[in-house]
Design a protein around this motif. Structure first.
Motif, PDB file in Angstrom:
ATOM      1  N   ILE A  31      40.026  41.773  10.361  1.00  9.13           N
ATOM      2  CA  ILE A  31      38.944  41.264   9.517  1.00  9.13           C
ATOM      3  C   ILE A  31      39.155  41.614   8.049  1.00  9.13           C
ATOM      4  CG2 ILE A  31      37.429  43.273   9.720  1.00  9.13           C
ATOM      5  CD1 ILE A  31      35.077  41.281  10.011  1.00  9.13           C
ATOM      6  N   ASN A  32      39.976  42.612   7.755  1.00  5.19           N
ATOM      7  CA  ASN A  32      40.210  43.017   6.369  1.00  5.19           C
ATOM      8  C   ASN A  32      41.191  42.116   5.638  1.00  5.19           C
ATOM      9  OD1 ASN A  32      38.534  45.330   6.169  1.00  5.19           O
ATOM     10  ND2 ASN A  32      39.988  46.484   7.407  1.00  5.19           N
ATOM     11  N   THR A  33      41.846  41.204   6.343  1.00  3.44           N
ATOM     12  CA  THR A  33      42.889  40.398   5.727  1.00  3.44           C
ATOM     13  C   THR A  33      42.366  39.018   5.360  1.00  3.44           C
ATOM     14  OG1 THR A  33      43.671  39.413   7.801  1.00  3.44           O
ATOM     15  CG2 THR A  33      44.546  41.581   7.217  1.00  3.44           C
ATOM     16  N   THR A  34      43.008  38.408   4.359  1.00  2.49           N
ATOM     17  CA  THR A  34      42.614  37.047   3.989  1.00  2.49           C
ATOM     18  C   THR A  34      43.012  36.052   5.070  1.00  2.49           C
ATOM     19  OG1 THR A  34      44.672  36.825   2.726  1.00  2.49           O
ATOM     20  CG2 THR A  34      42.684  37.476   1.514  1.00  2.49           C
ATOM     21  N   GLU A  35      43.932  36.449   5.961  1.00  3.93           N
ATOM     22  CA  GLU A  35      44.281  35.576   7.077  1.00  3.93           C
ATOM     23  C   GLU A  35      43.061  35.341   7.969  1.00  3.93           C
ATOM     24  OE1 GLU A  35      47.338  35.275  10.916  1.00  3.93           O
ATOM     25  OE2 GLU A  35      47.117  37.157   9.806  1.00  3.93           O
ATOM     26  N   TRP A  36      42.200  36.330   8.068  1.00  5.43           N
ATOM     27  CA  TRP A  36      40.960  36.182   8.843  1.00  5.43           C
ATOM     28  C   TRP A  36      40.147  34.998   8.318  1.00  5.43           C
ATOM     29  CZ3 TRP A  36      38.298  37.594  13.054  1.00  5.43           C
ATOM     30  CH2 TRP A  36      36.927  37.434  13.060  1.00  5.43           C
ATOM     31  N   ILE A  37      40.206  34.776   7.018  1.00  5.60           N
ATOM     32  CA  ILE A  37      39.421  33.717   6.395  1.00  5.60           C
ATOM     33  C   ILE A  37      40.059  32.353   6.617  1.00  5.60           C
ATOM     34  CG2 ILE A  37      38.622  32.811   4.176  1.00  5.60           C
ATOM     35  CD1 ILE A  37      38.541  35.792   3.245  1.00  5.60           C
ATOM     36  N   SER A  38      41.339  32.231   6.328  1.00  4.82           N
ATOM     37  CA  SER A  38      41.965  30.919   6.214  1.00  4.82           C
ATOM     38  C   SER A  38      42.635  30.415   7.492  1.00  4.82           C
ATOM     39  CB  SER A  38      43.012  30.946   5.091  1.00  4.82           C
ATOM     40  OG  SER A  38      43.966  31.970   5.324  1.00  4.82           O
ATOM     41  N   LEU A 272      38.264  34.912  -2.334  1.00  2.00           N
ATOM     42  CA  LEU A 272      37.799  33.653  -2.920  1.00  2.00           C
ATOM     43  C   LEU A 272      38.959  32.681  -3.106  1.00  2.00           C
ATOM     44  CD1 LEU A 272      35.188  34.783  -5.625  1.00  2.00           C
ATOM     45  CD2 LEU A 272      34.749  33.847  -3.347  1.00  2.00           C
ATOM     46  N   GLN A 273      40.129  33.215  -3.463  1.00  4.32           N
ATOM     47  CA  GLN A 273      41.299  32.363  -3.608  1.00  4.32           C
ATOM     48  C   GLN A 273      41.710  31.772  -2.262  1.00  4.32           C
ATOM     49  OE1 GLN A 273      42.671  31.450  -6.488  1.00  4.32           O
ATOM     50  NE2 GLN A 273      44.092  30.104  -5.383  1.00  4.32           N
ATOM     51  N   ALA A 274      41.616  32.598  -1.217  1.00  3.14           N
ATOM     52  CA  ALA A 274      41.952  32.108   0.120  1.00  3.14           C
ATOM     53  C   ALA A 274      40.996  31.012   0.563  1.00  3.14           C
ATOM     54  CB  ALA A 274      41.927  33.269   1.112  1.00  3.14           C
ATOM     55  N   ALA A 275      39.752  31.110   0.116  1.00  2.49           N
ATOM     56  CA  ALA A 275      38.735  30.131   0.506  1.00  2.49           C
ATOM     57  C   ALA A 275      38.591  28.998  -0.497  1.00  2.49           C
ATOM     58  CB  ALA A 275      37.389  30.839   0.675  1.00  2.49           C
ATOM     59  N   ALA A 276      39.413  28.984  -1.541  1.00  2.00           N
ATOM     60  CA  ALA A 276      39.275  27.970  -2.589  1.00  2.00           C
ATOM     61  C   ALA A 276      39.372  26.540  -2.060  1.00  2.00           C
ATOM     62  CB  ALA A 276      40.306  28.211  -3.695  1.00  2.00           C
ATOM     63  N   PRO A 277      40.315  26.223  -1.163  1.00  2.00           N
ATOM     64  CA  PRO A 277      40.336  24.849  -0.637  1.00  2.00           C
ATOM     65  C   PRO A 277      39.050  24.463   0.069  1.00  2.00           C
ATOM     66  CG  PRO A 277      42.408  25.973  -0.169  1.00  2.00           C
ATOM     67  CD  PRO A 277      41.460  27.009  -0.684  1.00  2.00           C
ATOM     68  N   LEU A 278      38.458  25.406   0.790  1.00  2.00           N
ATOM     69  CA  LEU A 278      37.185  25.125   1.464  1.00  2.00           C
ATOM     70  C   LEU A 278      36.071  24.897   0.449  1.00  2.00           C
ATOM     71  CD1 LEU A 278      35.368  25.032   4.010  1.00  2.00           C
ATOM     72  CD2 LEU A 278      35.136  27.514   3.796  1.00  2.00           C
ATOM     73  N   LEU A 279      36.013  25.727  -0.580  1.00  2.00           N
ATOM     74  CA  LEU A 279      34.979  25.556  -1.608  1.00  2.00           C
ATOM     75  C   LEU A 279      35.109  24.206  -2.293  1.00  2.00           C
ATOM     76  CD1 LEU A 279      34.881  29.131  -3.202  1.00  2.00           C
ATOM     77  CD2 LEU A 279      33.066  28.025  -1.876  1.00  2.00           C
ATOM     78  N   ALA A 280      36.338  23.763  -2.498  1.00  2.00           N
ATOM     79  CA  ALA A 280      36.540  22.441  -3.104  1.00  2.00           C
ATOM     80  C   ALA A 280      35.992  21.341  -2.192  1.00  2.00           C
ATOM     81  CB  ALA A 280      38.020  22.219  -3.386  1.00  2.00           C
ATOM     82  N   GLN A 281      36.193  21.486  -0.897  1.00  2.00           N
ATOM     83  CA  GLN A 281      35.682  20.496   0.052  1.00  2.00           C
ATOM     84  C   GLN A 281      34.150  20.479   0.081  1.00  2.00           C
ATOM     85  OE1 GLN A 281      37.431  21.535   3.825  1.00  2.00           O
ATOM     86  NE2 GLN A 281      39.520  21.527   2.996  1.00  2.00           N
ATOM     87  N   LEU A 282      33.542  21.625  -0.153  1.00  2.00           N
ATOM     88  CA  LEU A 282      32.086  21.745  -0.050  1.00  2.00           C
ATOM     89  C   LEU A 282      31.373  21.522  -1.384  1.00  2.00           C
ATOM     90  CD1 LEU A 282      31.795  24.819   2.356  1.00  2.00           C
ATOM     91  CD2 LEU A 282      31.612  22.387   2.914  1.00  2.00           C
ATOM     92  N   GLU A 283      32.104  21.150  -2.419  1.00  2.00           N
ATOM     93  CA  GLU A 283      31.478  20.961  -3.730  1.00  2.00           C
ATOM     94  C   GLU A 283      30.353  19.927  -3.711  1.00  2.00           C
ATOM     95  OE1 GLU A 283      32.678  20.019  -8.383  1.00  2.00           O
ATOM     96  OE2 GLU A 283      34.242  20.492  -6.911  1.00  2.00           O
ATOM     97  N   PRO A 284      30.413  18.843  -2.898  1.00  2.00           N
ATOM     98  CA  PRO A 284      29.275  17.917  -2.856  1.00  2.00           C
ATOM     99  C   PRO A 284      27.970  18.577  -2.399  1.00  2.00           C
ATOM    100  CG  PRO A 284      31.223  16.900  -1.892  1.00  2.00           C
ATOM    101  CD  PRO A 284      31.555  18.337  -2.114  1.00  2.00           C
ATOM    102  N   PHE A 285      28.061  19.742  -1.760  1.00  2.00           N
ATOM    103  CA  PHE A 285      26.871  20.436  -1.275  1.00  2.00           C
ATOM    104  C   PHE A 285      26.459  21.589  -2.194  1.00  2.00           C
ATOM    105  CE2 PHE A 285      29.282  18.643   2.189  1.00  2.00           C
ATOM    106  CZ  PHE A 285      28.327  17.905   2.883  1.00  2.00           C
ATOM    107  N   ASP A 289      27.696  25.413  -8.059  1.00  2.00           N
ATOM    108  CA  ASP A 289      26.757  26.433  -8.536  1.00  2.00           C
ATOM    109  C   ASP A 289      27.347  27.811  -8.224  1.00  2.00           C
ATOM    110  OD1 ASP A 289      24.634  28.331  -8.678  1.00  2.00           O
ATOM    111  OD2 ASP A 289      23.156  26.743  -8.374  1.00  2.00           O
ATOM    112  N   SER A 290      27.438  28.676  -9.228  1.00  2.00           N
ATOM    113  CA  SER A 290      28.109  29.967  -9.044  1.00  2.00           C
ATOM    114  C   SER A 290      27.449  30.817  -7.969  1.00  2.00           C
ATOM    115  CB  SER A 290      28.149  30.734 -10.368  1.00  2.00           C
ATOM    116  OG  SER A 290      26.837  31.008 -10.833  1.00  2.00           O
ATOM    117  N   ALA A 291      26.139  30.673  -7.777  1.00  2.00           N
ATOM    118  CA  ALA A 291      25.459  31.440  -6.732  1.00  2.00           C
ATOM    119  C   ALA A 291      25.980  31.079  -5.347  1.00  2.00           C
ATOM    120  CB  ALA A 291      23.953  31.203  -6.803  1.00  2.00           C
ATOM    121  N   TRP A 292      26.555  29.881  -5.234  1.00  2.00           N
ATOM    122  CA  TRP A 292      27.060  29.396  -3.960  1.00  2.00           C
ATOM    123  C   TRP A 292      28.580  29.502  -3.847  1.00  2.00           C
ATOM    124  CZ3 TRP A 292      24.037  27.018  -0.007  1.00  2.00           C
ATOM    125  CH2 TRP A 292      22.667  26.974  -0.295  1.00  2.00           C
ATOM    126  N   THR A 293      29.239  29.901  -4.922  1.00  2.00           N
ATOM    127  CA  THR A 293      30.701  29.927  -4.903  1.00  2.00           C
ATOM    128  C   THR A 293      31.300  31.306  -5.160  1.00  2.00           C
ATOM    129  OG1 THR A 293      30.794  29.312  -7.254  1.00  2.00           O
ATOM    130  CG2 THR A 293      30.858  27.520  -5.626  1.00  2.00           C
TER     131      THR A 293
END
Length: 470
Positions: A31-38, A272-285, A289-293
């Motif tokens: 869980i401590n690794t960015t691999e857990w995220i992506s 956040l860098q590991a999740a950047a592609p996901l955040l880009a996909q969710l931008e329509p939602f 907004d920085s509170a959400w990113t």
């Protein structure tokens, strides 16, 4: 009381090292690794994030599975006595239970910045709102009024909000039903099996909540489930909101400084860098907004609350074919897990962060323990109805080996047992089973060792600490 006898007496009290047979989905190793995220192949790591609106029957679920919607808890089918008591090497009596519980299912705190395409309905639960004269005051009782939320079609702000009949947040009908089941299971263990709980609330019981209606309403459901025939009122103790020692009630500027440092650490930026592609996909939602990113708190909360109450993941307001997928939601949830583990376990300054958030509540817990050990405590069962933001730091202080986001109804049970000769031993259950920690399994240890683990998270001077400039 429940006793087991033996001529032998356990001494020393080393931490158990045997891993729990249950709860494999609770303690991910990576869980401590960015691999857990992506890594999409992880999925939910066996966790459950969906429940129907009225889904309160958990018999078809594997007990011990991480279930964000309705976390496991002590249940008579799986409850086992502490190993030294069960194998007869000690004679012991349960003398104190302190039970920490997050509220049950609710609507979201956070509404998508672009608005929501589905209404959220709460006309199947009544939230009562009234005050009455105290004991000894001669005055007429009030009418039992309850809140009924509605949406006025002339309100222009509704277009970028969410239609329906709910407040955000509020307990849902599923949460209330879960509270009854949670309580019936507690009674099965501590009432029927162990004979520990009284047949009705008395001066040996004590109940506390935060100032939030979520915890107060959960308490009403739980206490009714434990004592279904009790007909009187009960006090639910609360501290004044501005000085409350749970739910970050008291103001602490240094706490905010630490949180800002967390968000600027290289580890946080890497996730956040590991999740950047996901955040880009969710931008329509999120509308970026920085509170959400900057954290995944808002996204996780929004998606969890929908899925746990029988709703679908959201679709874009202007394009109903653009909907959040379960694969995307799974990554959001994994990132939320990573963040909670970082807050309370992996962050290098987690100890001080816990002190500023939960140190005073931990101090209260330790004061109870001291009174039990001294024989001066008249309370034998305390139930605290609190939040994920309280369960997380307490679990972190206990050294939980890895921490996923504490789901709805998450619970920590402190059991204190007095053995022959008067010594107090402790056991800590997390969602119904001994907690796996960096110290080993918290199955059976001298109370002094448990106190030693927790004591370092009690600040020497909280006012001075909160006024720290850097």
């Amino acid at each position: 009381m429940f006793y087991l006898t033996s001529a032998a007496l356990l001494v020393g009290g080393a931490f158990a090292q045997v891993p729990s047979a249950l709860y494999g989905t609770f303690y991910p190793k990576n869980i401590n690794t960015t691999e857990w995220i992506s890594n999409d192949t992880i999925g939910t790591y066996g966790g459950i994030y969906q429940a129907g609106t009225y889904d309160w029957n958990v018999e078809n679920k594997t007990y011990g599975t991480y279930d964000y919607c309705f976390m496991p808890h002590p249940r008579v089918q799986e409850y086992r006595l502490p190993a030294p008591v069960a194998n007869g090497s000690v004679k012991a009596e349960l003398v104190y239970l302190q039970y920490l519980q997050r509220h049950q299912r609710r609507t979201p705190y956070n509404i998508l910045p672009t608005g929501e395409n589905q209404p959220f309905e709460c006309d199947n639960i009544d939230t009562y709102l009234y005050a009455g004269p105290g004991q000894g005051v001669s005055a007429q009782a009030p009418i039992d009024v309850y809140g009924e939320t509605y949406t006025d079609p002339t309100n222009p702000f509704v277009k970028t909000y969410i239609p329906g009949t709910c407040q955000y947040p509020q307990l849902t009908i599923g949460g209330l039903l879960d509270a009854y089941i949670h309580a019936q299971d507690l009674w099965g263990v501590y009432g029927e099996k162990l004979g520990f709980l009284p047949s009705c609330p008395d001066n040996t019981t004590w109940f506390r909540s935060s100032e939030s209606p979520l915890t107060q309403q959960t308490a009403g459901g739980v206490l009714r489930g434990i004592w279904p025939s009790y007909s009187k009122s009960l006090p639910l103790h609360q501290q004044a909101t501005d000085v409350d020692t749970v739910n970050e009630g008291f103001s602490c500027s240094y706490r905010n400084t630490i949180l800002a440092d967390i968000l600027n650490t290289s580890a946080w930026q890497a996730q956040l860098q590991a999740a950047a592609p996901l955040l880009a996909q969710l931008e329509p939602f999120t509308a970026n907004d920085s509170a959400w990113t900057q954290t995944f708190d808002h996204l996780s909360d929004n998606f969890q609350s929908r899925l746990c109450n029988g709703y679908h993941l959201p679709c874009a307001i202007n394009d109903t074919s653009d909907c959040v997928s379960m694969t995307q939601a799974d990554e959001v949830f994994r990132t939320g897990d990573w963040e909670w583990n970082y807050y309370w376990r992996a962050y290098p300054n987690a100890k001080t962060y816990i002190q500023t958030v939960e140190g005073l509540f931990i101090q209260e817990i330790l004061a109870r323990f001291a009174a039990v050990e001294a024989g001066t405590n008249t309370i034998k069962y305390e139930h605290d109805f609190i939040h994920d933001g309280d369960i997380g730091p307490v679990a972190g202080a206990l050294g939980i080996s890895s921490l996923r986001w504490p789901g709805m109804g998450s619970n920590i049970a402190f059991e204190l047992w007095r053995i022959d000769g008067g010594s107090i031993y402790a056991r800590v259950l997390y969602s119904g089973q001994p907690m796996e920690t960096i110290y080993g399994l918290l199955e059976w240890l001298p109370l002094s060792q448990l106190v030693g683990i927790l004591q370092e998270y009690v600040p020497e001077n909280i006012i001075q600490l909160c006024n720290t400039s850097s």
